[in-house]
Design a protein around this motif. Sequence first.
Motif, mmCIF file in Angstrom:
data_model
loop_
_atom_site.group_PDB
_atom_site.id
_atom_site.type_symbol
_atom_site.label_atom_id
_atom_site.label_comp_id
_atom_site.label_asym_id
_atom_site.label_seq_id
_atom_site.Cartn_x
_atom_site.Cartn_y
_atom_site.Cartn_z
ATOM 1 N N VAL A 55 55.980 13.037 84.064
ATOM 2 C CA VAL A 55 56.529 11.986 84.925
ATOM 3 C C VAL A 55 57.785 11.400 84.295
ATOM 4 O O VAL A 55 57.786 10.991 83.131
ATOM 5 C CB VAL A 55 55.500 10.866 85.214
ATOM 6 N N ASP A 88 61.121 6.892 86.342
ATOM 7 C CA ASP A 88 61.072 6.267 87.668
ATOM 8 C C ASP A 88 59.938 6.811 88.542
ATOM 9 O O ASP A 88 59.864 6.514 89.732
ATOM 10 C CB ASP A 88 62.406 6.457 88.393
ATOM 11 N N ASN A 89 59.032 7.596 87.955
ATOM 12 C CA ASN A 89 57.920 8.190 88.703
ATOM 13 C C ASN A 89 56.658 7.375 88.434
ATOM 14 O O ASN A 89 56.210 7.266 87.291
ATOM 15 C CB ASN A 89 57.728 9.644 88.274
ATOM 16 N N SER A 90 56.068 6.808 89.483
ATOM 17 C CA SER A 90 54.898 5.940 89.326
ATOM 18 C C SER A 90 53.578 6.700 89.256
ATOM 19 O O SER A 90 52.523 6.095 89.025
ATOM 20 C CB SER A 90 54.838 4.940 90.488
ATOM 21 N N LEU A 91 53.606 8.007 89.428
ATOM 22 C CA LEU A 91 52.379 8.794 89.360
ATOM 23 C C LEU A 91 51.858 8.857 87.924
ATOM 24 O O LEU A 91 52.635 8.752 86.968
ATOM 25 C CB LEU A 91 52.638 10.216 89.868
ATOM 26 N N HIS A 106 54.736 11.790 79.418
ATOM 27 C CA HIS A 106 56.122 11.347 79.329
ATOM 28 C C HIS A 106 57.073 12.409 78.784
ATOM 29 O O HIS A 106 58.275 12.156 78.670
ATOM 30 C CB HIS A 106 56.213 10.068 78.488
#
Length: 356
Positions: A68, A71-74, A78
């Motif tokens: 992710v 800016d990816n909320s899933l 990292h």
Amino acid sequence: MFTIDAHLDLSMNALEWNRDLTRPVSEINAREVGLKDKPDRGNAVVSLPELRKGNIGLVVATQIARYVAPDNSLPGWHSPAQAWAQTQGQLAWFQAMVDQGEMSQIRNLDELNKHLALWEIEDDNSVKPVGFILSLEGADSIIDVSYLEKAYEYGLRALGPAHYGPGRYAHGTDASAPLSQNGKELLRKMDELGIILDATHLCDQAFWEALDLYQGPVWASHNNCRALVDHNRQFSDEMIKALIERGAVIGGAMDAWMLSPGWERGKTTPQERNVTLNTVLDHLDHICQVAGNANHIGIGSDLDGAFGKEQAPYDLESIKDLDKVPDLLRIRGYSDQDVAKVMHGNWLNFLKKAWA
């Protein structure tokens, strides 16, 4: 009847859900009483003993680890290296199951035939290893395309380039973008190695590009029909026709939100929407109507794929209850020959052609 399930997230359940899948489902659920860290605690329906009870002797089992971006909320990892490490932990669990005689890895036609011969012997299934073909759901953990060769060496035989959201190689459910350049390179390397393309989860743009670029065997391990439940996660009739032309098999998925429009996770129940195994068969039957035959459908349940009994057909207490499907198909007018195709024959024919 011998059954093949083309999509189970066994290693994710073992490691991230901390479930000992060598134990009965009832015991797994008893240990989860009072736990709230996952939405499906106490609702597990899958374990190795339950697979054996249902005569489910072969599964396509996944590795899965999403990268992710900031800016990816899933949920996910990292960095691609962390995602790769997660899949290697999952691989280690499968290897431990093999060492304990609980499972048997299937990587080629010879191993497939030997495993089928073992399960054809009329004796106690409860002591037989469950065969598994290793698949990767979402390619984010492939650090670069050279890692695909490492994965093939340890037995990876199928790969879905996308999962949910934006991916490093391809965008998936609820996202939309063309294949990245790395995604195109990944598909070329898959073609070279003979790794099956799993079209499940590919966004529409990536789906059509992938079918144009990739020339090898294609299946959809767990997918349903947009004509019945309108969502980008499902296949349109045009997509289904394209897969049929490629000789694909499509596995019917049993996550209730894919079977009932407007499902609200944690609120809607299978009982109130009357989601049953027959609801899954509605989708499989629709594919048969598009195809004009029963040669392109199978079971790809996705059971315990981050959901459990609370979001599965309500006439299914455990995965063992897949043994109800043959009679449900016969009631619909399917011949014994076609029933056998759905439960195992279509997947086996696909694999024998792919691995010939």
